[in-house]
Design an enzyme around this catalytic site. Structure first.
Site, PDB file in Angstrom:
ATOM      1  N   SER A   9      45.420 -20.832  48.554  1.00  0.00           N
ATOM      2  CA  SER A   9      44.824 -21.244  49.893  1.00  0.00           C
ATOM      3  C   SER A   9      43.571 -20.741  49.899  1.00  0.00           C
ATOM      4  O   SER A   9      43.167 -19.623  49.391  1.00  0.00           O
ATOM      5  CB  SER A   9      45.648 -20.840  51.012  1.00  0.00           C
ATOM      6  OG  SER A   9      44.955 -20.900  52.027  1.00  0.00           O
ATOM      7  N   TYR A  18      50.982 -14.202  56.036  1.00  0.00           N
ATOM      8  CA  TYR A  18      50.855 -15.422  55.227  1.00  0.00           C
ATOM      9  C   TYR A  18      49.643 -15.189  54.092  1.00  0.00           C
ATOM     10  O   TYR A  18      49.824 -15.456  52.969  1.00  0.00           O
ATOM     11  CB  TYR A  18      50.624 -16.570  55.945  1.00  0.00           C
ATOM     12  CG  TYR A  18      50.287 -17.717  55.091  1.00  0.00           C
ATOM     13  CD1 TYR A  18      51.321 -18.410  54.589  1.00  0.00           C
ATOM     14  CD2 TYR A  18      49.013 -18.074  55.253  1.00  0.00           C
ATOM     15  CE1 TYR A  18      50.874 -19.600  53.699  1.00  0.00           C
ATOM     16  CE2 TYR A  18      48.658 -19.592  54.321  1.00  0.00           C
ATOM     17  CZ  TYR A  18      49.605 -19.973  53.535  1.00  0.00           C
ATOM     18  OH  TYR A  18      49.449 -21.159  53.015  1.00  0.00           O
ATOM     19  N   LYS A  47      49.667 -15.019  49.653  1.00  0.00           N
ATOM     20  CA  LYS A  47      48.889 -15.912  48.738  1.00  0.00           C
ATOM     21  C   LYS A  47      47.959 -14.843  47.653  1.00  0.00           C
ATOM     22  O   LYS A  47      47.853 -15.157  46.519  1.00  0.00           O
ATOM     23  CB  LYS A  47      47.943 -16.990  49.381  1.00  0.00           C
ATOM     24  CG  LYS A  47      48.677 -17.784  50.282  1.00  0.00           C
ATOM     25  CD  LYS A  47      49.529 -18.744  49.213  1.00  0.00           C
ATOM     26  CE  LYS A  47      50.334 -19.814  49.935  1.00  0.00           C
ATOM     27  NZ  LYS A  47      51.374 -20.433  49.134  1.00  0.00           N
TER      28      LYS A  47
END
Ligand code: NAD
Ligand code: WQD
Length: 340
Positions: A124, A149, A153
């Site tokens: 992302s 979150y 990643k």
């Protein structure tokens, strides 16, 4: 060629499965359906006239992963399975690390045991953190995203890099998505968020269909041309085709080993106000809105430098903002309650 797609029943996964089938790949979807419905795959089958093998399972279930790899002679893996709600990740961080980081570790471990080398990871733009300036370039050092979150990643990208050193036959690709929106042009598959949508376009679409009264625009005092945040919105079918391009790149470069990251975006920033106007213009529906204070954690502006993917993968986002809006609306109006 058999491709295992984890999280393949979800929003981006289902569109990618459709693109893979169209290009002649055999697809095995592995998904625990925690944020998806098998209906999406039934519709992909109807749209393509091809069959998807579906296995309901968790990426943390190493026994099931192992038997899946053995049974289906998997050639490559595209790994979408993850929890993805930025706000929620601060409330239940352990579940985010368990799902997104431990799940990826399990997958890599079982891939290695089964000598599967090709791995495409859903990363992302959030990995660039707050430190880097737009347009984001792959050569930037990874940043420190504020949410758990985002941290998952960054961690998985780091794990892939370390893993590639320890396992020299590993062929990893990290695709850093910007803001995927839209739906397949048929209106048969699309984004089906549970509860109140966190992301802009699903919220706008639910206002348009009458499920929500009005949109709240989070801040009009950012240092941008109209005061709202700028993002790089790309059509989910362009994103899906980016995965096929990445897989083809791996297949066409047998001497590539290691990990390569690619931004998948259009290279253009669009503001929240511009999104609302574009939706209204494309659909002839007025979106009532109010402006509220800024949402915590939002960055003022970022977009991709997508030139690396343009050159190496021969991939370019083709669909314009009007198409993104029309396709969002086709899906939402035909499926006001998603796949229910
Ligand atoms: P999604 O929630 O629609 O899809 C994720 C899928 O993974 C769902 O089908 C869910 O059921 C499945 N899943 C989750 N945890 C699992 C587990 N432990 N085992 C098996 N299956 C599991 O989300 P999406 O928008 O399609 O996102 C796909 C991937 O792309 C995610 O990794 C996400 O972090 C990443 N990503 C999404 C965006 C975005 O804006 N949508 C942007 C950048 C990156
Ligand atoms: C876009 C713009 C909001 C909702 C998130 C993740 C990112 C990536 C993509 C996974 C922002 C504004 C939104 C609303 C609004 N996901 N907005 N009212 O925050 O850019 O990115 O999804 O990797 O990691 O952080 O996307 O769609 O939530 O917001 O005004 O009701 O719309 O403030 O400026 P974001 P978004």
């Amino acid at each position: 060629m058999n491709v295992l797609v984890t999280g393949g029943a979800g929003y981006i996964g289902s569109h990618t499965v459709l693109s893979l089938l169209t290009e002649g790949y055999q697809v095995i979807v592995y998904d625990n359906l925690c944020n998806a419905s098998e209906q999406s795959l039934k519709r992909v089958e109807a749209l393509t006239g091809k069959t998807v093998t579906f296995i309901q399972g968790d990426v943390n279930d190493k026994t099931l992963l192992s038997s899946t790899f053995k049974q289906h002679k998997i050639d490559s893996v595209i790994h979408f399975a993850a929890l993805k709600a930025v706000g929620e990740s601060s409330q239940i961080p352990l579940q985010y690390f368990q799902n997104n980081v431990s799940g990826s570790l399990s997958l890599l471990e079982i891939m290695a045991e089964n000598q599967i080398e090709k791995f495409i990871f859903s990363s992302s733009a959030t990995v660039y953190g707050e430190e880097n300036q737009a347009p984001y370039v792959e050569s930037y050092k990874l940043g420190s995203p504020s949410s758990p979150y985002g941290a998952t990643k960054v961690m998985v990208e780091r794990i892939m890099n370390d893993f590639a050193i320890a396992m020299p036959s590993f062929k990893g690709v990290s695709l850093r998505y910007f803001n995927p929106i839209g739906a397949h042009e048929s209106g048969q598959i699309g984004e089906d968020p549970k509860g109140i949508p966190n992301n802009l376009l699903p919220f706008v679409a639910q206002v348009a269909v009458g499920k929500r009264e009005k949109l709240t625009i989070f801040g009009d005092d950012y240092p941008t041309h109209d005061g709202s945040c700028l993002r790089d919105y790309l059509h989910v079918m362009d994103l899906a085709e980016g995965h096929v391009a990445a897989l083809q790149w791996l297949n066409n470069n047998p001497d590539f080993y290691g990990v390569e990251a690619f931004n998948l975006g259009t290279g253009t920033g669009t503001s929240v106000f511009e999104i609302v106007s574009a939706f209204e213009k494309a659909t002839d529906i007025t979106i009532p809105f109010e402006v509220s204070p800024r949402r915590a954690g939002d960055l003022p502006a970022f977009w991709a430098d997508a030139s690396k993917a343009n050159k190496a993968l021969h991939w370019q986002a083709k669909r314009d903002l009007t198409t993104m809006m029309k396709d969002t609306w086709r899906w939402q109006s035909a499926n006001p309650n998603g796949y229910e």
